[in-house]
Structures are given as C-alpha cells and as structure tokens.
Enzyme design. Structure first.
Site, PDB file in Angstrom:
ATOM      1  CD  GLU A 106      21.594  39.833  43.078  1.00 52.82           C
ATOM      2  OE1 GLU A 106      22.499  39.000  43.393  1.00 52.82           O
ATOM      3  OE2 GLU A 106      20.826  39.550  42.103  1.00 52.82           O
ATOM      4  CG  ASN A 111      29.658  47.163  50.041  1.00 56.08           C
ATOM      5  OD1 ASN A 111      30.646  48.285  50.114  1.00 56.08           O
ATOM      6  ND2 ASN A 111      29.832  46.025  49.982  1.00 56.08           N
ATOM      7  CE1 TYR A 128      31.427  45.052  42.232  1.00 57.88           C
ATOM      8  CE2 TYR A 128      29.627  45.855  43.402  1.00 57.88           C
ATOM      9  CZ  TYR A 128      30.728  44.855  42.938  1.00 57.88           C
ATOM     10  OH  TYR A 128      30.769  43.852  44.061  1.00 57.88           O
TER      11      TYR A 128
HETATM   12  C1  LIG Z   1      34.375  46.256  47.661  1.00 57.36           C
HETATM   13  C2  LIG Z   1      35.758  45.764  47.616  1.00 57.36           C
HETATM   14  C3  LIG Z   1      35.768  44.381  46.860  1.00 57.36           C
HETATM   15  C4  LIG Z   1      36.687  46.788  47.034  1.00 57.36           C
HETATM   16  O1  LIG Z   1      37.903  46.338  47.042  1.00 57.36           O
HETATM   17  P1  LIG Z   1      39.201  47.058  46.853  1.00 57.36           P
HETATM   18  O2  LIG Z   1      40.348  46.214  46.516  1.00 57.36           O
HETATM   19  O3  LIG Z   1      39.405  47.991  48.197  1.00 57.36           O
HETATM   20  O4  LIG Z   1      38.963  47.988  45.471  1.00 57.36           O
HETATM   21  P2  LIG Z   1      40.141  49.004  44.724  1.00 57.36           P
HETATM   22  O5  LIG Z   1      41.211  49.321  45.424  1.00 57.36           O
HETATM   23  O6  LIG Z   1      40.074  48.503  43.235  1.00 57.36           O
HETATM   24  O7  LIG Z   1      39.115  50.322  44.970  1.00 57.36           O
HETATM   25  C5  LIG Z   1      38.692  50.707  46.265  1.00 57.36           C
HETATM   26  C6  LIG Z   1      39.275  52.129  46.410  1.00 57.36           C
HETATM   27  O8  LIG Z   1      40.453  52.330  46.555  1.00 57.36           O
HETATM   28  C7  LIG Z   1      41.158  53.147  45.712  1.00 57.36           C
HETATM   29  N1  LIG Z   1      42.591  52.839  45.332  1.00 57.36           N
HETATM   30  C8  LIG Z   1      42.752  51.994  44.146  1.00 57.36           C
HETATM   31  N2  LIG Z   1      43.963  51.870  44.046  1.00 57.36           N
HETATM   32  C9  LIG Z   1      44.577  52.676  44.891  1.00 57.36           C
HETATM   33  C10 LIG Z   1      45.938  52.967  45.215  1.00 57.36           C
HETATM   34  N3  LIG Z   1      46.965  52.442  44.675  1.00 57.36           N
HETATM   35  N4  LIG Z   1      46.200  53.942  46.260  1.00 57.36           N
HETATM   36  C11 LIG Z   1      45.035  54.337  46.831  1.00 57.36           C
HETATM   37  N5  LIG Z   1      43.713  54.391  46.933  1.00 57.36           N
HETATM   38  C12 LIG Z   1      43.489  53.391  45.678  1.00 57.36           C
HETATM   39  C13 LIG Z   1      40.149  53.472  44.532  1.00 57.36           C
HETATM   40  O9  LIG Z   1      40.332  54.854  44.108  1.00 57.36           O
HETATM   41  C14 LIG Z   1      38.882  53.110  45.498  1.00 57.36           C
HETATM   42  O10 LIG Z   1      38.800  54.592  46.186  1.00 57.36           O
HETATM   43  P3  LIG Z   1      37.154  54.756  46.471  1.00 57.36           P
HETATM   44  O11 LIG Z   1      36.468  53.731  47.365  1.00 57.36           O
HETATM   45  O12 LIG Z   1      37.264  56.024  47.273  1.00 57.36           O
HETATM   46  O13 LIG Z   1      36.158  55.001  45.232  1.00 57.36           O
HETATM   47  C15 LIG Z   1      36.335  45.337  49.011  1.00 57.36           C
HETATM   48  O14 LIG Z   1      36.063  46.691  50.000  1.00 57.36           O
HETATM   49  C16 LIG Z   1      35.785  44.344  49.818  1.00 57.36           C
HETATM   50  O15 LIG Z   1      36.092  43.351  49.283  1.00 57.36           O
HETATM   51  N6  LIG Z   1      34.877  44.671  50.493  1.00 57.36           N
HETATM   52  C17 LIG Z   1      34.243  43.684  51.459  1.00 57.36           C
HETATM   53  C18 LIG Z   1      33.388  42.470  50.629  1.00 57.36           C
HETATM   54  C19 LIG Z   1      32.615  43.609  49.759  1.00 57.36           C
HETATM   55  O16 LIG Z   1      31.686  44.278  50.135  1.00 57.36           O
HETATM   56  N7  LIG Z   1      32.232  42.973  48.411  1.00 57.36           N
HETATM   57  C20 LIG Z   1      31.404  43.372  47.606  1.00 57.36           C
HETATM   58  C21 LIG Z   1      30.198  42.730  47.632  1.00 57.36           C
HETATM   59  S1  LIG Z   1      28.825  43.319  46.446  1.00 57.36           S
END
Ligand SMILES: CC(C)(COP(=O)(O)OP(=O)(O)OC[C@H]1O[C@@H](n2cnc3c(N)ncnc32)[C@H](O)[C@@H]1OP(=O)(O)O)[C@@H](O)C(=O)NCCC(=O)NCCS
Length: 164
Positions: free
Chosen positions: A111, A116, A123
């Site tokens: 979910e 978000n 996803y």
């Molecule tokens: C949602 C969440 C898990 C994503 O985690 P994350 O580690 O930032 O995810 P990723 O790095 O794999 O991808 C996120 C973004 O970073 C980018 N990215 C990945 N590797 C990268 C890199 N080396 N350099 C620059 N950007 C990068 C991705 O393309 C993606 O871009 P987008 O948001 O524009 O699509 C994180 O934001 C989080 O924990 N949020 C708070 C808790 C939450 O909301 N959890 C989900 C509940 S359903």
C-alpha cells in the site's frame, strides 16, 4: 558482519538489536512513523525484516515483509533521508522480491499514499501495477485520512507465454 555484501553496503536480517536505530530512522523518514513496538511485533510474529547498512555500520534502510497465504505483503520500506536518491530503495525492493520468490509466493503486495510520488515512481519503474484503492487507510494531517493505492508485483510464471 553477517549478510550479503553489495559493494560498500550489505543486507542482513533485522533483529532486536537493530530496533533502536530502525526506530530512529523511521521517525526521521515518516510523518506518521511506526513505533519501536510495531517492529518488535513484526519480528515476534516471524515476519521478514531486512536491514541495509553501509560497511561502516551506518543504517541505510530497511524493509518488513509479511507472508499471507500465497502472497507477500511489503509492510514497510524505508531509506534514511541522507541516503535517499542513491539506489538504496531499489536495492531493498529487489531484495524483497528475491525473498518473495525464494519463499515460492505468487506476488508482492503493498500500500502506498497517493501523495507519495517518489515511492510510486519507484514501484512503477520496478514493475508494480496499481490494483485498487483502500479508502481512508492512512492517518493524515489535521486528523484527516488519506486513501491507499494497492500495488502488486506478479511473477511471470514459466511457460505462461500464451503457447498452448
Ligand atoms: C520511497 C523511498 C523508499 C525511495 O528510496 P530511495 O533510496 O530514495 O530510492 P532510489 O534511490 O532507488 O530511487 C529514488 C530516486 O533516486 C534516483 N536515483 C537512484 N540512484 C541514483 C543515483 N545514483 N544518483 C542520483 N539519483 C539516483 C532514482 O532515479 C529515483 O528518482 P525519481 O524519484 O526521480 O524517480 C524513500 O524516499 C523513503 O524511504 N521515503 C520515506 C519512507 C517512504 O515513503 N517509504 C515508502 C512507503 S510506501
């Protein structure tokens, strides 16, 4: 160090000894965080908890997975704010899917709040599809509620290519 080493970070099963740090990251990352007790209950119930750490030991992120009949539910996926945007979320999602497959379950459900966008993008890029909506599922500001989008990742069954 026990777990799977990935370049400068590694994954290992979440244990009681991780929970102080996990609860700290949780409070930093979410406006409506789980309590430490929620994580304790998850471990006590035998759910899968995975922690990702930097080789220095710093907690990067974690996820919690609950098997229900023939499906896995992703109850929590979180990356510490300073470690976001570097592929950790994607790596944790891959690990969640790997465990789901290893447990021989049919798919992975989750979910997510419609607000978000970052999580939804992650996803969708991974291959999750939206399959429904739960009304007023999450707490929101000003004592409001927010719906949840339900998403599912389904494994492609071998031989399911339409050939008779
Ligand atoms: C949602 C969440 C898990 C994503 O985690 P994350 O580690 O930032 O995810 P990723 O790095 O794999 O991808 C996120 C973004 O970073 C980018 N990215 C990945 N590797 C990268 C890199 N080396 N350099 C620059 N950007 C990068 C991705 O393309 C993606 O871009 P987008 O948001 O524009 O699509 C994180 O934001 C989080 O924990 N949020 C708070 C808790 C939450 O909301 N959890 C989900 C509940 S359903």
């Amino acid at each position: 160090m026990s777990g799977v080493l990935l370049a400068d970070r590694y994954m290992s099963p979440m244990t009681e000894s991780d929970l102080d740090e996990v609860a700290t990251v949780e409070r930093l990352a979410y406006e409506f965080p789980w309590s430490r007790g929620n994580f304790e209950d998850s471990l006590r119930n035998g759910y899968f908890g995975i922690c990702m750490r930097h080789v220095t030991g710093t907690l990067i992120g974690y996820c919690v997975l609950m098997p229900v009949v023939d499906e896995m539910h992703l109850l929590n996926l979180c990356v510490a704010p300073p470690a976001q945007h570097a592929g950790a979320g994607l790596a944790l999602l891959r690990e969640a899917v790997r465990i789901t497959h290893a447990e021989k379950l049919d798919g992975l459900l989750l979910e997510v709040r419609p607000s978000n966008h970052r999580a939804i993008r992650l996803y969708e890029r991974f291959g999750f599809a939206s399959i429904g909506r739960r009304k007023n599922y999450y707490p929101a500001r000003h004592r409001g509620r927010e719906d949840a989008i339900v998403m599912r990742f389904t494994f492609v069954k071998e031989g399911a290519n339409g050939a008779a």
